[in-house]
Structure formats: structure tokens, C-alpha cells
Design an enzyme around this catalytic site. Structure first.
Site, short mmCIF file in Angstrom:
data_model
loop_
_atom_site.label_atom_id
_atom_site.label_comp_id
_atom_site.label_asym_id
_atom_site.label_seq_id
_atom_site.Cartn_x
_atom_site.Cartn_y
_atom_site.Cartn_z
N TYR A 86 0.90 17.31 -50.36
CA TYR A 86 -0.43 17.56 -49.81
C TYR A 86 -1.44 17.93 -50.90
O TYR A 86 -2.51 17.31 -51.01
CB TYR A 86 -0.37 18.66 -48.76
CG TYR A 86 -1.72 19.02 -48.19
CD1 TYR A 86 -2.33 18.19 -47.26
CD2 TYR A 86 -2.40 20.18 -48.60
CE1 TYR A 86 -3.59 18.50 -46.74
CE2 TYR A 86 -3.64 20.49 -48.10
CZ TYR A 86 -4.23 19.65 -47.18
OH TYR A 86 -5.47 19.95 -46.67
N LYS A 138 -4.96 15.83 -52.38
CA LYS A 138 -6.33 16.33 -52.41
C LYS A 138 -6.89 16.35 -53.84
O LYS A 138 -8.09 16.15 -54.05
CB LYS A 138 -6.39 17.73 -51.79
CG LYS A 138 -6.08 17.75 -50.30
CD LYS A 138 -7.06 16.89 -49.50
CE LYS A 138 -6.84 17.04 -48.01
NZ LYS A 138 -7.81 16.22 -47.21
#
Length: 246
Positions: free
Chosen positions: A164, A168
Site C-alpha cells: 500500500y 502511494k
């Protein structure tokens, strides 16, 4: 004519609250939802409260046919798009140690959080170029900041994710390049971190409310001509202008 905004992943949580806030401030909202039924339920709730300048756009950011259909829907209704908010994202589960996370999990997370954003953005560029003040906002996370991740004093220093967070970080990097390429076309391209917000995404463990985080997003997604471009705004940064280190 009112300004239009497309919000991906807007059938619940922060995306839904942002849609509500935009509607309350006289924007026309295209509510993006991968699941048609959940999207219809979200639109019905908004309309029941008197917020009727909203239209469902069934949109799976990992499916090009779905993206193309969404472009056609927006074009038919408005002929242009003023603001794009790439909000849809997935976590990829909690077991994300760098030494053991499966590359398949990383690919799935990147497919939505990174490649999905690129595909949606590129598909909508022609409609955004027809706006007098086009804005692109990519919803990021503090977990995408390499500077914060290497600071032991950061509140979330011990929260490391092998899929994750890197998705980003990649999104942030792409957004900087995109902002540079579009800077002479009146675009503003920014990334915004809504902060650690209590949502389904994190089993409601966050300390911020969806209402407050949606308001923070709202305050940064349609910046005026003298507003920042290529900025990393964060709800976790208390002092104005709320800019996070990359």
C-alpha cells in the site's frame, strides 16, 4: 454553469462525504462506484436529502472498457469535466511485510492505486482540457512519504506496508511529473492525504472523522489561480498550508 467533479470510489466513506460536501456547495457530482448497486444506494441517499445534482457513474478503475464508458457518460451530460478526484483505492490486506508479501498482492494494489489512477486520468484529459480551470487531485496517504517513513519521531513511523505505502509513493511521483507537464495549460495537479480517518478501510481505527477529512479534501481540490500546484497536502499537518514532505 456550475462546475463538475468526478470522484472515484465515492459510494462510501470519505469519497461519499466529499460528494455530499461538493453537492452542498453547488457542484455537480459524478459519483464513481465500481459496484452499481452500492452506487445507486449512495445516490439515492443524497437525493433523499435534497442533493439532486448528482449522477452515478459505474467505474472500475482497473477496467479500460469501464473507464471509457464513464468518459462517455460525463461527455454526454456535461461535455467537459472541471475536477477529477482519484479517490478509489485498496489496502491489500494487513499482512504486508516487505520480506514476505506476495508480489501478486503488490500487483493488485498497484493496479488500483497507481495504474488505475493513470488510466482514469489519461482517459479524462480531453474533457478536463475543455474546462477553464481544470483540476486533478490524487488521494494519497502519509504512508507514501519517504521523508516521514525515515523519521523515527513520526507518529506513524512503525506502520510499514510492503504494497500500500509504495503504491502511494509511486502515485506521488507520477503526480509530480503530471503537474509539471500540465503546468502551462492552467491545470493544477496535487496529491491530498485525508489523514488517518476512521473508515471501513482501516476497521474504523483512525482518529479523524470522515466529515472532517472530507472537508479537508474539499478545501484543497478546487484551488484558485494563485493556489499551489504540485503540492502534497496532508490533514495530518496541523499548520497551514498543510504541506507534507514528500
Amino acid at each position: 454553469m456550475m462546475r463538475s467533479v468526478l470522484i472515484t470510489g465515492a459510494n462510501k466513506s470519505i469519497g461519499f462525504e466529499l460528494a455530499k460536501t461538493m453537492l452542498q456547495n453547488d457542484y455537480f457530482v459524478f459519483l464513481g462506484s465500481r459496484n452499481k448497486e452500492r452506487g445507486e444506494d449512495a445516490v439515492a441517499i443524497l437525493k433523499e436529502s435534497g442533493l439532486d445534482q448528482v449522477q452515478l457513474v459505474q467505474l472500475d478503475v482497473t477496467n479500460q472498457d469501464s473507464i471509457n464508458a464513464a468518459v462517455a457518460t460525463v461527455k454526454q451530460r456535461f461535455g467537459k469535466l472541471d475536477i477529477l478526484v482519484n479517490n478509489a483505492g485498496i489496502l491489500g490486506g494487513w499482512d504486508q511485510k516487505a520480506v514476505s508479501v506476495k508480489t501478486q498482492v503488490i500487483r493488485e494494489v498497484f493496479d488500483t492505486n497507481f495504474f488505475g489512477v493513470i488510466n482514469v486520468t489519461q482517459a479524462f484529459l480531453d474533457l478536463l482540457r475543455k474546462s477553464e480551470r481544470p483540476r486533478i487531485n490524487n488521494i494519497t496517504s502519509g504512508l507514501g512519504s519517504l521523508t516521514l517513513h525515515t523519521n523515527p519521531d513520526w507518529d506513524h513511523y512503525d506502520v510499514k506496508t510492503g504494497a500500500y505505502g509504495p503504491s502511494k509513493t509511486a502515485l506521488n511521483a507520477y503526480s509530480v511529473v503530471l503537474a509539471y507537464e500540465l503546468k502551462d495549460d492552467n491545470f493544477k495537479v496535487n496529491v491530498i492525504d485525508p489523514g488517518y480517518t476512521a473508515t471501513d478501510f482501516n476497521d474504523h481505527q483512525g482518529g479523524l472523522s470522515v466529515e472532517d477529512s472530507a472537508r479537508f479534501l474539499y478545501d484543497h481540490i478546487d484551488l484558485p489561480e494563485d493556489g499551489r500546484n504540485s503540492a502534497y497536502f496532508s490533514h495530518e499537518i496541523n499548520e497551514a498550508p498543510h504541506v507534507s514532505p514528500w
